[in-house]
Motif scaffolding. Structure first.
Motif, short mmCIF file in Angstrom:
data_model
loop_
_atom_site.label_atom_id
_atom_site.label_comp_id
_atom_site.label_asym_id
_atom_site.label_seq_id
_atom_site.Cartn_x
_atom_site.Cartn_y
_atom_site.Cartn_z
N VAL A 51 1.09 -1.28 0.30
CA VAL A 51 -0.12 0.23 -0.18
C VAL A 51 1.25 1.35 -0.23
N VAL A 52 2.18 1.21 1.00
CA VAL A 52 2.84 1.97 0.93
C VAL A 52 3.49 2.68 -0.47
N ALA A 53 4.10 1.59 -1.17
CA ALA A 53 4.15 1.75 -2.73
C ALA A 53 3.80 2.12 -3.70
N THR A 54 2.03 2.17 -3.47
CA THR A 54 1.24 2.63 -4.42
C THR A 54 0.79 4.10 -4.04
N ALA A 55 0.78 3.72 -2.76
CA ALA A 55 0.67 5.43 -2.33
C ALA A 55 1.16 6.56 -2.61
N SER B 131 -7.56 17.69 -9.06
CA SER B 131 -6.28 16.99 -8.92
C SER B 131 -5.22 18.14 -7.45
N ASN B 132 -5.89 18.77 -6.93
CA ASN B 132 -4.92 19.24 -5.90
C ASN B 132 -5.56 18.30 -4.77
N GLU B 133 -6.42 17.83 -4.40
CA GLU B 133 -7.49 17.17 -3.20
C GLU B 133 -6.71 15.71 -3.28
N LEU B 134 -6.54 15.23 -4.98
CA LEU B 134 -5.92 14.46 -4.75
C LEU B 134 -4.14 14.06 -3.97
N ARG B 135 -4.36 15.25 -4.36
CA ARG B 135 -2.39 14.94 -4.52
C ARG B 135 -2.04 15.10 -2.60
N ARG B 136 -3.65 16.02 -1.94
CA ARG B 136 -3.14 15.91 -0.31
C ARG B 136 -3.43 14.61 0.69
N PHE B 137 -4.47 14.17 -0.83
CA PHE B 137 -4.78 12.57 -0.29
C PHE B 137 -4.05 12.05 -0.49
N ALA B 138 -3.25 11.79 -1.36
CA ALA B 138 -2.33 11.11 -1.12
C ALA B 138 -0.83 11.37 -0.46
N MET B 139 -0.93 13.27 0.19
CA MET B 139 0.26 12.67 1.20
C MET B 139 -0.43 12.72 2.73
N ASP B 140 -1.78 12.84 2.89
CA ASP B 140 -2.80 12.06 4.12
C ASP B 140 -2.50 10.15 4.36
N LEU B 141 -2.88 9.71 3.24
CA LEU B 141 -2.26 8.71 2.78
C LEU B 141 -1.00 7.81 3.34
N GLN B 142 0.23 8.35 2.99
CA GLN B 142 1.44 8.61 2.62
C GLN B 142 1.60 8.20 4.46
N LYS B 143 1.03 9.23 4.94
CA LYS B 143 1.53 9.56 6.36
C LYS B 143 0.82 8.98 7.28
N GLN B 144 -0.12 8.04 6.78
CA GLN B 144 -0.84 7.71 7.23
C GLN B 144 -0.64 6.30 7.62
N MET B 145 0.40 5.98 6.50
CA MET B 145 0.82 4.42 5.71
C MET B 145 1.33 4.35 6.75
N THR C 24 -7.67 4.73 7.29
CA THR C 24 -7.14 4.39 6.54
C THR C 24 -8.46 4.53 5.01
N ALA C 25 -9.62 3.01 5.34
CA ALA C 25 -10.14 2.27 4.74
C ALA C 25 -11.22 4.18 3.79
N GLN C 26 -11.60 4.18 5.26
CA GLN C 26 -11.97 5.60 4.89
C GLN C 26 -11.32 6.10 4.55
N LEU C 27 -10.46 6.59 4.70
CA LEU C 27 -9.69 7.80 3.85
C LEU C 27 -9.33 7.27 2.32
N VAL C 28 -9.21 6.28 2.27
CA VAL C 28 -9.84 5.46 0.56
C VAL C 28 -10.13 5.97 0.04
N GLU C 29 -11.73 5.82 0.69
CA GLU C 29 -12.95 5.75 -0.02
C GLU C 29 -13.63 6.95 -0.51
N LEU C 30 -12.40 8.08 0.39
CA LEU C 30 -12.70 9.45 0.76
C LEU C 30 -11.86 9.82 -1.43
N GLY C 31 -10.54 8.48 -1.35
CA GLY C 31 -9.88 9.00 -2.74
C GLY C 31 -10.19 8.64 -4.06
N SER C 32 -11.20 6.96 -3.88
CA SER C 32 -11.76 7.05 -4.04
C SER C 32 -13.13 7.90 -4.65
N VAL C 33 -13.71 8.35 -4.68
CA VAL C 33 -15.07 9.44 -4.79
C VAL C 33 -13.91 10.79 -5.63
#
Lengths: 246, 203
Positions: free
Chosen positions: B25-29, B57-71, B146-155
Motif C-alpha cells: 500500500v505504501v508503494a502504491t500511495a 487533482s489538488n485534492e487528490l495530491r492532499r489525499f496522497a500525502m495523508d495516505l502516506q502519513k497514515q501508512m 485508512t479505508a475511510q480515507l481511501v474511500e474519499l480518494g475513490s470518490v
C-alpha cells in the motif's frame, strides 16, 4: 540427564563434574560442566549451551540448589560454553558472568545486560568463591583470542577449557582414563586444528607448569590426574598446532 | 506449552503478512502522489477548460500525502508488533528448554521449575499477550481509518473522471489520468480489504 560426580571434596569445598548425558543427540558435541562450591557460594564453569541446559540443570539440582547459582565463569565466547546464559538469568537475574573483557559486548547477544558481566583483564584475576581465592589464568588463542582457564590452589584443580579436550568414541568415554597414550590419540586432531598459535601454546605450557596441579579438567573428554597432567603439558608443548590437514 | 509456541509462530507469520501488505500500500500511495503531481501540471496546461479537474487533482495530491502519513504510522505500529512477537518467540523458546529441564529433573529441582514456570507464564506471557492484543486493536482501528480515507480518494477519482469529460482538447489525457487514479485507488482498497480480513481473524 547428565550425572553429577563429586571429583573433589574437602569439608565445605567441593568440585562437581556434570557429565555424560546418554540422551544427548549425536549432532551436539559432548561437554563437561563443573561446579565449584565453597560453603554456600558457588561458581559454575562453562555452563554449556541452550540445548544441554536441561541435562545440566537436572544433574546439578541433585547436588546443589540451582537458585544459589549466582556466578558463572565462561572460558570464552563459544555457544557450547555460554549460550545457556539467558536461562540461568531467568532463574536469577542477579547472576554474574566472568568472561574475558574481549567478549563482554558479544556474549550479551546470548542474554544479560551491562550489570551481568564481570570483565576479566588480559592478565587474569582472582575470583573469590566463599573463602577461597580462585585464579583466572590467561590462555589466549587456545583456542579463542580472549580465553581463560581457572585454577583452584586449594583443590589443586585446573579447569582447562578446550585445552586437553578429547573427542572420545563411544565405549571409551569414562570420566577418567588410565592409558595416556591411548587417550591422547583422541585429543591430537582437536589440538592440532583448534589451537591456533604455537607461541600462545608455549606461553601456556610455561605458565601452568609452575602450578601445583593434581587434576586438569577440560570442557570435553576425560579428566587428567596426577602424572597425566605433566605428561599432557609435555605432549602439548611438542605438538605442532594451527594446522589444517590435507 | 506447545500451544503457546504454535500461537506465537502463527502471530509472527500474521505480522509478517500484514507488514508485506502495508509495504504494498505504501508503494502504491507513493505512486498516487506522483500521479497527482502530473495531474496538477496537466490541469495547468489545459487552463480554463480543466478548472474543475485542477481543483480535484489538488485534492487528490492532499489525499496522497495523508495516505502516506497514515501508512507510515501503520508501519511503525507493525514494527512494534514485530518487537513484541519476537520477545514472545524468544520466551517460547526458553520455555521449551525449561519444559525439557522439568521433565528431566526430579524432587526439588522439578518443584523449583514448576513454581518458576507458573510465575513466569503468568507474568511474561500474560503481559506480552496483552501488548499484542492492544496493538492489534490499534492496528484494526488504523486500517479502518485508512479505508475511510481511501474511500474519499475513490470518490475524488470518480469526480475527476467526470470533470475530465469537460476538458476539451485535453479530455483524453485527463480521462487517462483519472482512470489511472481510479485503478490505483482500487488496488489500495483491495489491499486494505485483505488487511482487514487478517485483522478480523485475530480479534
Amino acid at each position: 540427564m547428565k550425572t553429577a560426580r563429586v571429583i573433589y571434596e574437602d569439608g565445605k569445598h567441593k568440585w562437581i563434574a556434570l557429565v555424560r548425558d546418554p540422551n544427548r543427540p549425536d549432532y551436539l558435541i559432548d561437554s563437561n560442566e563443573y561446579l565449584v562450591i565453597d560453603d554456600d557460594d558457588s561458581l559454575l564453569l562453562d555452563p554449556g549451551g541452550n540445548e544441554v541446559f536441561p541435562a545440566v540443570f537436572s544433574a546439578l539440582s541433585t547436588e546443589f540448589d540451582p537458585r544459589k547459582i549466582t556466578k558463572l565463569f565462561a572460558s570464552h565466547q563459544d555457544p557450547d560454553i555460554i549460550s545457556s546464559l539467558a536461562l540461568w538469568l531467568e532463574f536469577n537475574p542477579q547472576v554474574k558472568c566472568y568472561i574475558s573483557w574481549l567478549w563482554a559486548s558479544f556474549v550479551p547477544h546470548f542474554g544479560g545486560n551491562k550489570e551481568t558481566f564481570i570483565s576479566i583483564p588480559d592478565g587474569g584475576m582472582d575470583i573469590m568463591i566463599g573463602s577461597q581465592r580462585l585464579q583466572a589464568i590467561p590462555a589466549h588463542y587456545l583456542h579463542s583470542s580472549g580465553n581463560f582457564h581457572l585454577y583452584d590452589p586449594k583443590a589443586k584443580i585446573l579447569f582447562s577449557g578446550d585445552v586437553g579436550a578429547a573427542l572420545l568414541p563411544p565405549g571409551e568415554d569414562d570420566l577418567f582414563f588410565e592409558d595416556f597414550d591411548r587417550h591422547i590419540r583422541h585429543a591430537e586432531g582437536f589440538h592440532r586444528r583448534w589451537m591456533g598459535s604455537d607461541k600462545a601454546k608455549r606461553d601456556w605450557c610455561q605458565r601452568v607448569s609452575q602450578l601445583d596441579i593434581e587434576m586438569m579438567c577440560p570442557q570435553h573428554g576425560a579428566i587428567y590426574r596426577g602424572d597425566q597432567v605433566r605428561r599432557f603439558i609435555d605432549w602439548f608443548s611438542h605438538l605442532e598446532v594451527g594446522i589444517v590437514k590435507g | 506449552m506447545a500451544t503457546v509456541t504454535q500461537d506465537t509462530g502463527r502471530e509472527l507469520r500474521r505480522i509478517v503478512r500484514t507488514n508485506e501488505e502495508i509495504k504494498r500500500v505504501v508503494a502504491t500511495a507513493f505512486k498516487i502522489n506522483l500521479m497527482a503531481m502530473n495531474a496538477i501540471f496537466l490541469a495547468k496546461r489545459a487552463g480554463q477548460t480543466a478548472l474543475g479537474f485542477g481543483v480535484l487533482s489538488n485534492e487528490l495530491r492532499r489525499f496522497a500525502m495523508d495516505l502516506q502519513k497514515q501508512m507510515s504510522q501503520l508501519r511503525e505500529m507493525t514494527y512494534g508488533s514485530v518487537n513484541t512477537v519476537t520477545a514472545l518467540v524468544k520466551q517460547a523458546r526458553l520455555n521449551r528448554v525449561l519444559e525439557r529441564a522439568r521433565k528431566e529433573s526430579s524432587g526439588s529441582g522439578r518443584s523449583l521449575i514448576d513454581e518458576f514456570m507458573r510465575t513466569r507464564h503468568n507474568l511474561v506471557f500474560a503481559r506480552h499477550r496483552e501488548q499484542i492484543a492492544a496493538l492489534n486493536r490499534r492496528l484494526s482501528q488504523m486500517i479502518a481509518d485508512t479505508a475511510q480515507l481511501v474511500e474519499l480518494g475513490s470518490v475524488l477519482a470518480r469526480s475527476a473522471k467526470i470533470e475530465a469529460a469537460y476538458g476539451g482538447a485535453f479530455s483524453t489525457s485527463l480521462m487517462q489520468v483519472s482512470s489511472d487514479f481510479e485503478r490505483t485507488i482500487g488496488e489500495i482498497q483491495r489491499s486494505l480489504e485483505s488487511l482487514t480480513k487478517h485483522q478480523d481473524a485475530t480479534l
